[in-house]
Design a protein around this motif. Structure first.
Motif, PDB file in Angstrom:
ATOM      1  N   GLY A 159       0.784  -1.230   0.000  1.00  0.00           N
ATOM      2  CA  GLY A 159       0.000   0.000   0.000  1.00  0.00           C
ATOM      3  C   GLY A 159       0.815   1.279   0.000  1.00  0.00           C
ATOM      4  N   LEU A 160       2.150   1.148  -0.018  1.00  0.00           N
ATOM      5  CA  LEU A 160       2.988   2.356   0.033  1.00  0.00           C
ATOM      6  C   LEU A 160       3.835   2.543  -1.209  1.00  0.00           C
ATOM      7  CD1 LEU A 160       4.284   2.361   3.714  1.00  0.00           C
ATOM      8  CD2 LEU A 160       2.428   3.712   2.719  1.00  0.00           C
ATOM      9  N   GLY A 161       3.734   1.691  -2.169  1.00  0.00           N
ATOM     10  CA  GLY A 161       4.607   1.836  -3.328  1.00  0.00           C
ATOM     11  C   GLY A 161       6.046   1.564  -2.944  1.00  0.00           C
ATOM     12  N   LEU A 162       6.977   2.178  -3.660  1.00  0.00           N
ATOM     13  CA  LEU A 162       8.402   1.999  -3.397  1.00  0.00           C
ATOM     14  C   LEU A 162       8.980   3.278  -2.815  1.00  0.00           C
ATOM     15  CD1 LEU A 162       7.766  -0.155  -5.722  1.00  0.00           C
ATOM     16  CD2 LEU A 162      10.226  -0.081  -6.110  1.00  0.00           C
ATOM     17  N   PHE A 194      14.159  -3.892  -3.353  1.00  0.00           N
ATOM     18  CA  PHE A 194      14.514  -3.920  -4.764  1.00  0.00           C
ATOM     19  C   PHE A 194      15.754  -3.089  -5.029  1.00  0.00           C
ATOM     20  CE2 PHE A 194      11.176  -6.208  -6.719  1.00  0.00           C
ATOM     21  CZ  PHE A 194      10.008  -5.928  -6.035  1.00  0.00           C
ATOM     22  N   PHE A 250      14.727  -2.819 -12.703  1.00  0.00           N
ATOM     23  CA  PHE A 250      14.693  -3.395 -11.368  1.00  0.00           C
ATOM     24  C   PHE A 250      15.138  -4.849 -11.347  1.00  0.00           C
ATOM     25  CE2 PHE A 250      12.685  -0.172  -8.751  1.00  0.00           C
ATOM     26  CZ  PHE A 250      12.279   0.724  -9.719  1.00  0.00           C
ATOM     27  N   GLY A 251      15.732  -5.222 -10.212  1.00  0.00           N
ATOM     28  CA  GLY A 251      16.047  -6.610  -9.961  1.00  0.00           C
ATOM     29  C   GLY A 251      14.827  -7.368  -9.469  1.00  0.00           C
ATOM     30  N   PRO A 252      14.989  -8.661  -9.182  1.00  0.00           N
ATOM     31  CA  PRO A 252      13.859  -9.516  -8.802  1.00  0.00           C
ATOM     32  C   PRO A 252      13.360  -9.325  -7.380  1.00  0.00           C
ATOM     33  CG  PRO A 252      15.874 -10.780  -8.816  1.00  0.00           C
ATOM     34  CD  PRO A 252      16.221  -9.426  -9.349  1.00  0.00           C
ATOM     35  N   ARG A 273      12.970 -10.692  -0.424  1.00  0.00           N
ATOM     36  CA  ARG A 273      11.922 -10.643   0.608  1.00  0.00           C
ATOM     37  C   ARG A 273      12.575 -10.913   1.954  1.00  0.00           C
ATOM     38  NH1 ARG A 273       6.651 -10.346  -0.010  1.00  0.00           N
ATOM     39  NH2 ARG A 273       6.785 -10.839  -2.222  1.00  0.00           N
ATOM     40  N   TYR A 280       4.942   0.775 -14.425  1.00  0.00           N
ATOM     41  CA  TYR A 280       5.595  -0.495 -14.164  1.00  0.00           C
ATOM     42  C   TYR A 280       4.521  -1.509 -13.767  1.00  0.00           C
ATOM     43  CZ  TYR A 280      10.286   1.645 -13.931  1.00  0.00           C
ATOM     44  OH  TYR A 280      11.473   2.298 -14.219  1.00  0.00           O
ATOM     45  N   GLN A 306       3.973  -5.389 -11.816  1.00  0.00           N
ATOM     46  CA  GLN A 306       4.572  -6.417 -10.953  1.00  0.00           C
ATOM     47  C   GLN A 306       3.622  -7.598 -10.927  1.00  0.00           C
ATOM     48  OE1 GLN A 306       5.139  -5.300  -6.827  1.00  0.00           O
ATOM     49  NE2 GLN A 306       6.934  -6.606  -6.658  1.00  0.00           N
ATOM     50  N   GLY A 316       4.627 -12.448  -7.373  1.00  0.00           N
ATOM     51  CA  GLY A 316       5.900 -13.088  -7.084  1.00  0.00           C
ATOM     52  C   GLY A 316       7.057 -12.653  -7.955  1.00  0.00           C
ATOM     53  N   GLN A 317       6.848 -11.655  -8.774  1.00  0.00           N
ATOM     54  CA  GLN A 317       7.912 -11.222  -9.678  1.00  0.00           C
ATOM     55  C   GLN A 317       8.338  -9.782  -9.399  1.00  0.00           C
ATOM     56  OE1 GLN A 317       7.399 -12.153 -13.816  1.00  0.00           O
ATOM     57  NE2 GLN A 317       6.118 -13.943 -13.386  1.00  0.00           N
ATOM     58  N   HIS A 318       9.377  -9.362 -10.106  1.00  0.00           N
ATOM     59  CA  HIS A 318       9.889  -8.011  -9.897  1.00  0.00           C
ATOM     60  C   HIS A 318       9.174  -7.010 -10.790  1.00  0.00           C
ATOM     61  CE1 HIS A 318      12.057  -9.551 -13.386  1.00  0.00           C
ATOM     62  NE2 HIS A 318      12.318  -8.316 -13.726  1.00  0.00           N
ATOM     63  N   LEU A 319       9.456  -5.759 -10.590  1.00  0.00           N
ATOM     64  CA  LEU A 319       8.855  -4.711 -11.405  1.00  0.00           C
ATOM     65  C   LEU A 319       9.426  -4.753 -12.807  1.00  0.00           C
ATOM     66  CD1 LEU A 319       8.542  -3.487  -8.426  1.00  0.00           C
ATOM     67  CD2 LEU A 319       8.239  -1.345  -9.616  1.00  0.00           C
ATOM     68  N   LEU A 339       9.110  -2.749 -16.658  1.00  0.00           N
ATOM     69  CA  LEU A 339       8.649  -1.542 -17.332  1.00  0.00           C
ATOM     70  C   LEU A 339       7.577  -1.908 -18.354  1.00  0.00           C
ATOM     71  CD1 LEU A 339       9.120   1.519 -17.669  1.00  0.00           C
ATOM     72  CD2 LEU A 339      10.710   0.934 -19.517  1.00  0.00           C
ATOM     73  N   GLU A 398       0.022  -6.078 -10.047  1.00  0.00           N
ATOM     74  CA  GLU A 398      -0.036  -4.753  -9.447  1.00  0.00           C
ATOM     75  C   GLU A 398       0.653  -3.777 -10.385  1.00  0.00           C
ATOM     76  OE1 GLU A 398       1.244  -4.553  -5.371  1.00  0.00           O
ATOM     77  OE2 GLU A 398       0.161  -2.666  -5.075  1.00  0.00           O
ATOM     78  N   PHE A 405       2.092   0.119 -11.110  1.00  0.00           N
ATOM     79  CA  PHE A 405       2.626   1.311 -10.457  1.00  0.00           C
ATOM     80  C   PHE A 405       2.884   2.401 -11.486  1.00  0.00           C
ATOM     81  CE2 PHE A 405       3.384  -0.230  -6.210  1.00  0.00           C
ATOM     82  CZ  PHE A 405       3.540  -1.587  -6.371  1.00  0.00           C
ATOM     83  N   PHE A 418       7.047   7.021  -6.921  1.00  0.00           N
ATOM     84  CA  PHE A 418       6.046   6.010  -7.241  1.00  0.00           C
ATOM     85  C   PHE A 418       4.703   6.330  -6.602  1.00  0.00           C
ATOM     86  CE2 PHE A 418       8.194   2.506  -9.332  1.00  0.00           C
ATOM     87  CZ  PHE A 418       9.527   2.791  -9.092  1.00  0.00           C
ATOM     88  N   SER A 422       1.144   4.518  -5.068  1.00  0.00           N
ATOM     89  CA  SER A 422       0.998   3.419  -4.114  1.00  0.00           C
ATOM     90  C   SER A 422       0.576   2.115  -4.776  1.00  0.00           C
ATOM     91  CB  SER A 422      -0.004   3.796  -3.023  1.00  0.00           C
ATOM     92  OG  SER A 422      -1.238   4.155  -3.613  1.00  0.00           O
TER      93      SER A 422
END
Lengths: 115, 113
Positions: free
Chosen positions: A40-43, A90, A106-108, A111, B36, B38, B41-44, B46, B88, B90, B103, B105
């Motif tokens: 809920g906060l983005g990055l 990230f 971005f990388g993967p 967590r 972006y 997502q 289970g994966q990364h962001l 583009l 998701e 962004f 970014f 939310s």
């Protein structure tokens, strides 16, 4: 993006432990970034580096430190982990500003769970 | 203050429905705009970006976005969504030649088969 890798992908640790998250890139970019993502906060930006000798604090740097060991490597450390640092982390890279290369890739993600 | 607002936090659609996700930004000066995605289970990744030129930008997987400068908006659209679009999304903004990417939310999209 396979050009940006992060290790570990998942980590569980205890309060007070020191943790290092690593990021490597093969894109040849000068700029590297660390973000954390909370639901809920983005990055939010933790630290960023324009080159090996240029490291800067982002919005939420308290409790974190970084090291830019080489152009291709940028590590994030939690000196003494606390539960509210539980998040998805990230790494990102970007190239020359003012060009198409300034897009961030971005990388993967890592967590992290702090108990 | 520099900020990005995504109006819908959760969107649920059926397959083949049309999609529009809202994004408004507050930023002084010339901007670069991004969407972006997502996947679970994966990364962001583009999806698309706007730097200059034609305000209607086409991205991957049939997505497009329109930059409306007067409304400070960069809404994402897709005419017909698929189950695989569940993810998701962004919206983000930066200034020209700026390192700082701001970014929103995020909007969680669920597409029902």
């Amino acid at each position: 993006d396979a050009d940006v890798t992060q290790t570990p992908r998942n980590r569980i640790t205890k309060t007070g432990k020191r943790i290092m998250l690593e990021c490597s890139q093969t894109k040849g970019h000068d700029r590297m970034y660390w973000y954390r993502q909370d639901p809920g906060l983005g990055l939010q930006l933790i630290y960023y580096s324009f080159d090996v000798k240029d490291i800067n604090k982002g919005e939420i740097s308290d409790g974190y430190s970084v090291s830019r060991q080489a152009q291709a490597k940028f590590s994030l450390s939690l000196e003494s982990a606390i539960p509210n640092q539980t998040a998805l982390y990230f790494c990102a890279t970007s190239g020359t500003p003012g060009t198409d290369q300034e897009t961030q890739y971005f990388g993967p993600g890592t967590r992290l769970l702090v108990l | 203050a520099q900020s990005v607002s995504q109006h819908n936090h959760h969107v649920i659609l059926s397959e083949a429905a049309s999609l529009e996700l809202g994004c408004n930004y507050s930023y002084g000066g010339t901007v670069n705009l991004f969407w972006y995605v997502q996947y679970p289970g994966q990364h962001l990744q583009l999806l698309l970006k706007y730097f200059s030129g034609d305000p209607l930008v086409k991205g991957i997987k049939g997505f497009e976005a329109e930059f409306i400068k007067s409304k400070f908006s960069f809404n994402l659209r897709k005419p017909s969504v698929q189950w695989s679009d569940t993810a998701e999304y962004f919206c983000a903004v930066s200034g020209h030649s700026s390192y700082k990417l701001i970014f929103g939310s995020g909007t969680r999209l669920l597409v029902r088969p």
